[in-house]
Design an enzyme around this catalytic site. Structure first.
Site, short mmCIF file in Angstrom:
data_model
loop_
_atom_site.label_atom_id
_atom_site.label_comp_id
_atom_site.label_asym_id
_atom_site.label_seq_id
_atom_site.Cartn_x
_atom_site.Cartn_y
_atom_site.Cartn_z
CB CYS A 48 -5.46 -1.02 -1.31
SG CYS A 48 -6.47 -0.68 -0.49
CG ASN A 87 -0.58 -0.82 2.80
OD1 ASN A 87 0.42 -0.82 2.84
ND2 ASN A 87 -0.59 0.56 3.43
CB VAL A 88 1.80 3.66 -1.97
CG1 VAL A 88 2.37 5.37 -2.58
CG2 VAL A 88 2.56 2.54 -2.76
CD GLU A 89 -1.22 4.59 4.26
OE1 GLU A 89 -1.16 5.32 5.47
OE2 GLU A 89 -2.30 3.94 5.59
CD GLU A 113 -5.39 -6.29 -1.15
OE1 GLU A 113 -4.81 -5.05 -1.01
OE2 GLU A 113 -6.33 -6.73 -0.34
CB CYS A 148 -10.51 -3.08 1.28
SG CYS A 148 -10.19 -2.08 -0.49
CB ALA A 208 -0.88 14.46 3.23
CB SER A 209 -5.21 13.95 -0.75
OG SER A 209 -6.24 14.20 -1.16
ZN ZN Z 1 -8.10 -2.92 -1.21
#
Ligand code: ZN
Length: 127
Positions: free
Chosen positions: A51, A40-42, A53, A85, A44-45
């Protein structure tokens, strides 16, 4: 079929998750025998977060082309356990084996659980 959980675990260690702290990794094998990893790469926005996957599937398509099909997929979250998810289930279904027969493995109570996409997403949307 190779056990992809160790590779998913290794990918999770590379996650960029400074906000949720949920470090998720994914590994998939294609019907052509290709192995792809993603995390996963999040952002700030928050809405821009992707995700593990979906990142993995997009790499597999970029490498093998539009006909890529997922032979199996495994997902691991460090310190937590959950299946893909809903959004990821729909994307996995798009590249699943016919009739949703792609197996998806994740951990539950410390043990691997494998379900088909048809079990994880019955009546998946399709055109
Ligand atoms: Zn997901």
């Amino acid at each position: 079929m190779p056990d992809l959980l160790p590779q998913a675990h290794a990918a999770a260690e590379k996650a960029y998750a400074p906000y949720s702290k949920y470090h998720v990794g994914c590994a998939l094998e294609t019907v052509n025998g290709g192995i792809y990893l993603g995390c996963n790469v999040e952002n700030a926005s928050y809405g821009l977060t992707v995700c593990a996957e979906r990142n993995t599937i997009f790499q597999a398509v970029a490498a093998e082309g539009a006909g890529m099909k997922i032979a199996q997929l495994s997902v691991v979250c460090l310190g937590h356990e959950f299946p893909p998810c809903g959004a990821c289930r729909q994307v996995i279904a798009e590249f699943s084996l016919p009739d949703g027969q792609t197996p998806v493995t994740y951990l539950h109570n410390g043990q691997p659980v494998t379900k088909t996409m048809a079990e994880l997403l019955p009546e998946a949307f399709g055109l």
